[in-house]
Design an enzyme around this catalytic site. Structure first.
Site, PDB file in Angstrom:
ATOM      1  N   HIS A 366      -6.338   4.621 -21.055  1.00 54.71           N
ATOM      2  CA  HIS A 366      -5.876   5.614 -22.029  1.00 54.71           C
ATOM      3  C   HIS A 366      -5.378   6.906 -21.422  1.00 54.71           C
ATOM      4  CE1 HIS A 366      -7.005   3.802 -25.928  1.00 54.71           C
ATOM      5  NE2 HIS A 366      -7.908   3.168 -25.215  1.00 54.71           N
ATOM      6  N   LYS A 557      -4.096  18.260 -33.409  1.00 53.12           N
ATOM      7  CA  LYS A 557      -4.616  17.362 -32.385  1.00 53.12           C
ATOM      8  C   LYS A 557      -5.668  18.135 -31.609  1.00 53.12           C
ATOM      9  CE  LYS A 557      -0.278  17.028 -30.995  1.00 53.12           C
ATOM     10  NZ  LYS A 557      -0.094  15.576 -30.844  1.00 53.12           N
ATOM     11  N   ARG A 558      -6.441  17.457 -30.739  1.00 55.24           N
ATOM     12  CA  ARG A 558      -7.374  18.188 -29.911  1.00 55.24           C
ATOM     13  C   ARG A 558      -6.644  19.316 -29.166  1.00 55.24           C
ATOM     14  NH1 ARG A 558     -12.667  16.027 -29.285  1.00 55.24           N
ATOM     15  NH2 ARG A 558     -12.938  17.797 -27.900  1.00 55.24           N
ATOM     16  N   LYS A 563      -1.504  19.331 -23.980  1.00 59.42           N
ATOM     17  CA  LYS A 563      -0.815  19.161 -25.264  1.00 59.42           C
ATOM     18  C   LYS A 563       0.039  20.386 -25.614  1.00 59.42           C
ATOM     19  CE  LYS A 563      -4.284  15.956 -27.216  1.00 59.42           C
ATOM     20  NZ  LYS A 563      -3.589  14.791 -27.827  1.00 59.42           N
ATOM     21  N   THR A 665      -0.822   9.268 -31.363  1.00 58.04           N
ATOM     22  CA  THR A 665      -0.709   8.490 -32.592  1.00 58.04           C
ATOM     23  C   THR A 665      -0.426   9.393 -33.784  1.00 58.04           C
ATOM     24  OG1 THR A 665      -3.141   8.509 -32.706  1.00 58.04           O
ATOM     25  CG2 THR A 665      -2.084   6.472 -31.942  1.00 58.04           C
ATOM     26  N   LYS A 669       1.901   8.855 -37.232  1.00 57.11           N
ATOM     27  CA  LYS A 669       1.468   9.132 -38.608  1.00 57.11           C
ATOM     28  C   LYS A 669       2.489  10.017 -39.320  1.00 57.11           C
ATOM     29  CE  LYS A 669      -3.295   9.281 -36.914  1.00 57.11           C
ATOM     30  NZ  LYS A 669      -4.323  10.222 -36.408  1.00 57.11           N
TER      31      LYS A 669
HETATM   32  C1  LIG Z   1      -4.613  10.622 -35.195  1.00 60.92           C
HETATM   33  C2  LIG Z   1      -5.716  11.552 -34.889  1.00 60.92           C
HETATM   34  C3  LIG Z   1      -5.863  12.071 -33.609  1.00 60.92           C
HETATM   35  C4  LIG Z   1      -4.896  11.776 -32.486  1.00 60.92           C
HETATM   36  O1  LIG Z   1      -3.881  12.746 -32.487  1.00 60.92           O
HETATM   37  P1  LIG Z   1      -2.858  12.913 -31.264  1.00 60.92           P
HETATM   38  O2  LIG Z   1      -1.908  13.948 -31.731  1.00 60.92           O
HETATM   39  O3  LIG Z   1      -2.213  11.584 -31.082  1.00 60.92           O
HETATM   40  O4  LIG Z   1      -3.666  13.339 -30.103  1.00 60.92           O
HETATM   41  C5  LIG Z   1      -6.896  12.945 -33.372  1.00 60.92           C
HETATM   42  N1  LIG Z   1      -7.767  13.286 -34.345  1.00 60.92           N
HETATM   43  C6  LIG Z   1      -7.645  12.819 -35.596  1.00 60.92           C
HETATM   44  C7  LIG Z   1      -8.615  13.256 -36.635  1.00 60.92           C
HETATM   45  C8  LIG Z   1      -6.626  11.932 -35.918  1.00 60.92           C
HETATM   46  O5  LIG Z   1      -6.518  11.452 -37.157  1.00 60.92           O
END
Ligand SMILES: *Cc1c(COP(=O)(O)O)cnc(C)c1O
Length: 821
Positions: A366, A557-558, A563, A665, A669
């Site tokens: 990952h 995101k985190r 990022k 991901t 979305k």
């Molecule tokens: C989809 C999702 C992530 C992943 O987000 P990235 O932008 O791909 O890092 C992290 N936390 C939650 C709650 C999510 O639904």
């Protein structure tokens, strides 16, 4: 069988009256509350019990079917499952949402309000854990016999509040009122050993045998959570392990007459599954973490082999009957554990045991970030898992012999690929163990899989050329469109029928509708309504007013330096400066929304949160900017928050440094929900561009290759600082305390990391391109019809990013399973 059938609580979930009866029944007999004196939370639990009853019936059917089909089973081992709430998801997947809504209305309740009483199952940090949850949904929907195994943490991901702009962590006591979805299985209990020592002896045939003795034992107790597939999919099982004190262990102290000591010891063992480690993409080398890893692996393997052995005399058929997927290296101690079971407990010769092991396991990588690659000190292994260390040494000895034979005369190669890092205190390299012990290793997006082969695992790609493959991540369209965005789902279903929910490629039938003015109008109306809904939520929760007609620009995101939330903020500051310099120039009003948690020990990430909030305070407090720019930090980003935000997103920020985000991901979305992406050529953004077409996405910045070149030539962030007046101005404002007059040097560590510290993630190198790209976004937004066409095309071309597609690829390329006739 008919006798069982009569025992079912609800026979027809389409019969509203029956549902009402069942609800009241559950309220009285399962929750123990008098219907004349109930709190809304009681109704939630009664409701969840009725839904679980329905799931349980389907779940038993699915399990019987798998058994009758004698199907090969897939076990998905993951330290994290970021599930979120289950109620709406289960109702929609079972197709009885409206009926339950009606049944509740008949007793004077609103489903939307009752649903708010469900605690999130936040047993994960971010993308990796959420991927595991999406995969469970797809496995069940595709009717594949896939079983999740993980840990039932008492405390999941901490919840975040913001106080004075700073992140404050709060424990996530999600089990406080009980988890209505799970079945406790006190009878499914396995012993897990730690520590002790290894005794060498000769057996009757004169062969050397190893006994692991004098161990400290903990018990693993199973909890099962039913996982409903969509429509006529299966209901699969997620089995989570909780630590329980072993009775033997207590007895030792009881016999010494030390009652209190025995009880203390019990608490100590049960601490093992107490809390999820809140570190995303950094490895915290803590002993408890290694204990957690072995704990759930050992229990899961015993469980898997118990099922397998029920109808097998030996282990020859193991790889034909069982596939085990390792979600990152966290569960890869399963490799020496299976070898230990086969060799020590079942007497198999090493060569045979190793061959069976490799053919059973597969490993998903990952991350390429070196600080995320798991390694453990040899001394810790020696103390905690002495027999496993011996087995790892034996795997390594044979592997290195083999490499030396096949690629002779290269001692450096041997040093690089060894499972043991000999420098700087000996350490076990878990990724190397995972690769050597698996028949397939996959990355999670095309670029990531390529970089995996050309950088961190280059030597292994040469040694095992057929082992490395790509399987691009996906998301479940059930949760992320069908459930999260009901208005858009309804519009799509009206246009092309309901088939897309289980066959996402069907969204392509929307493409011709870009030329349909009425469809564009309705598509735009849906987005506008979603934005208004979000605006109402933000007003109610944060007391912030945002304009639903402004462009909703979202990065959730985190919080991590790679990022690049900092790049976003630099751009926001530049926008602020321009708006103040030219108060009467025409502009596109924007609402910039950020959200995400920082690891509690990650100082820079926490400082970034504070900076976002300090900038927001200045921007939002400036009357000159009213109606033109707003900055909002949404606290406590989690799955439920994501489901509220994503339907309202118009601009999806995916701006990581090229080569750092394995897949992402949330990018998928948002695309699926009709946002346009502004992003770098990183992770799955590249494949999103391939799908939607380069005219329908905003791409900027250096590619991974270009960055590589730049670094080789010598990257000098100061040149960018001096070469761009807007960038210099934004950085100077941060550095001089413009946003933190109460503490002018507050953000010095951030500015230093960019200038003096070498800007590891090339924020400054991409700044100009990013700002320019944002200008292009504004220009397009000024033409709503053109924007909407592109947004529709993003939805229409998102079909590839269904996790159903990912799971089909795993089934074919890795697990060799299919739904058997
Ligand atoms: C989809 C999702 C992530 C992943 O987000 P990235 O932008 O791909 O890092 C992290 N936390 C939650 C709650 C999510 O639904």
């Amino acid at each position: 069988m008919t006798a069982f059938r009569d025992a079912y609580g609800v026979t027809n979930p389409k019969d509203v009256q029956e549902l009402e009866r069942a609800l009241v029944n559950r309220l009285i007999y399962s929750i123990g509350k008098d219907p004349v004196d109930t709190q809304p939370r009681d109704w939630f639990y009664a409701l969840a019990h009725v839904v679980r009853d329905l799931l349980t019936v389907k779940w038993m059917e699915s399990m019987r079917n798998y058994y009758l089909q004698d199907a090969k089973r897939v076990y998905y081992l993951s330290m994290e499952f970021l599930i979120g709430r289950t109620l709406d998801h289960a109702l929609l997947n079972m197709g009885c949402y409206d009926e339950f809504k009606q049944a509740l209305e008949d007793v004077g309740l609103r489903l939307e309000e009752i649903a708010e009483y469900e605690e999130e199952a936040a047993l994960g940090n971010g993308g990796l854990g959420r991927l595991a949850a999406c995969f469970l949904d797809s496995l069940a929907t595709l009717r594949l016999p896939g079983f999740g195994y993980g840990i039932r943490y008492d405390y999941g991901m901490f919840s975040q509040s913001i106080q004075g702009g700073w992140q404050i962590e709060h424990p996530d006591n999600w089990l406080r009122y009980g988890n209505p979805w799970e079945f406790a299985r006190p009878d499914v209990l396995y012993r897990v050993q730690f520590c002790g020592r290894v005794v060498e002896r000769r057996d009757g045939d004169g062969r050397v045998r190893y006994d692991w003795v004098d161990t400290e034992d903990v018990m693993a107790m199973a909890y099962d959570i039913p996982i409903p597939g969509f429509g006529d999919g299966s209901v699969n099982n997620l089995r989570l392990w909780a630590a329980k004190a072993s009775r033997d262990f207590d007895l030792r102290y009881f016999n010494e007459g030390n009652y209190i000591k025995a009880v203390e010891q019990k608490t100590q063992s049960e601490n093992l599954s107490k809390v999820l480690y809140p570190d995303d993409t950094t490895q915290m080398g803590r002993e408890l973490r290694l204990r957690q890893e072995y704990f759930f692996v050992r229990a899961s393997l015993q469980d898997i082999l118990y099922h397998f052995s029920a109808d097998h005399e030996d282990f020859d058929a193991l790889p034909e009957e069982v596939a085990i997927q390792l979600n990152d290296t966290h569960p890869c101690i399963a490799i020496p554990e299976l070898l230990r079971i086969l060799v020590d407990e079942h007497d198999l010769p090493w060569e045979k045991a190793f061959d069976l092991t490799v053919r059973t396991f597969a490993y998903t990588n990952h991350t390429l970030l070196p600080e995320a690659l798991e390694t453990w000190p040899v001394w810790l292994f020696e103390r905690l898992l002495p027999r496993h260390l011996q087995i790892i040494y034996e795997i390594n000895r044979r592997f290195l012999d083999d490499v030396a034979r096949r690629l002779p005369g290269d001692p450096e190669l041997i040093r690089r690929v060894s499972l043991i890092d000999e420098g700087d205190g000996k350490r076990v390299r878990m990724a190397h163990l995972a690769i050597v012990g698996s028949h397939k290793v996959n990355g999670v997006a095309k670029l990531h899989s390529e970089l995996m082969k050309s950088t961190i695992f280059r030597d292994f790609a040469r040694i095992f050329p057929d082992r490395f493959i790509n399987i691009t991540n996906g998301i479940t369209p059930r949760r992320w469109l069908y459930q999260a965005n009901r208005p858009l789902a309804a519009l799509i279903t009206e246009a092309i029928g309901p088939g897309w929910v289980a066959d996402l490629e069907r969204l392509s039938e929307l493409a011709p509708l870009t030329e349909d003015g009425e469809f564009r109008r309705r598509f735009r109306a849906v987005k506008r309504a979603n934005k208004e809904r979000l605006a109402n939520l933000l007003r109610a929760r944060l007391n912030i007013d945002v304009d639903p007609d402004s462009l909703f620009d979202v990065q959730i995101k985190r919080i991590h330096e790679y990022k690049r939330q900092l790049l976003n903020i630099l751009q926001v500051i530049t926008r602020y400066n321009r708006l103040r310099d030219h108060p009467s120039a025409p502009c596109v009003p924007r609402t910039v929304i950020l959200g995400g948690k920082a690891a509690p020990g990650y100082r820079m990430a926490k400082l970034i949160i504070k900076l976002i909030n300090d900038v927001a305070a200045v921007v939002n407090g400036d009357p000159q900017l009213a109606g033109r720019l707003k900055v909002v930090f949404v606290p406590d980003y989690n799955v439920s928050r994501a489901m509220e935000l994503i339907p309202a997103v118009e601009l999806s920020e995916q701006i990581s440094t090229a080569g750092t985000e394995a897949s992402g991901t949330s990018n998928m979305k948002m695309t699926l929900n009709g946002a346009l992406t502004i992003g770098t050529l990183d992770g799955a953004n590249i494949e999103i561009r391939e799908q939607v077409g380069e005219d329908n996405i905003f791409i900027f910045g250096l590619t991974a290759d270009q960055l590589d070149d730049l670094r080789r030539r010598g990257y000098r962030p100061w040149d960018y600082y001096h070469g761009n007046t807007e960038l210099k101005r934004a950085l100077d404002m941060i550095a001089s305390g413009y946003f933190s007059p109460d503490q002018p040097d507050r953000f010095k560590p951030l500015v230093d990391s960019l200038l003096a510290g070498g800007d590891r993630y090339a924020v400054l190198a991409d700044y100009a391109a990013y700002v320019e790209c944002q200008d292009a976004v504004d220009r397009l937004y000024g033409d709503p019809d053109a924007w909407t066409r592109k947004a529709i095309l993003n939805v229409a071309r998102a079909g590839r990013f269904s996790s159903d597609r990912s799971i089909r690829e795993y089934a074919e390329l890795v697990w060799n399973i299919g739904p058997r006739p």
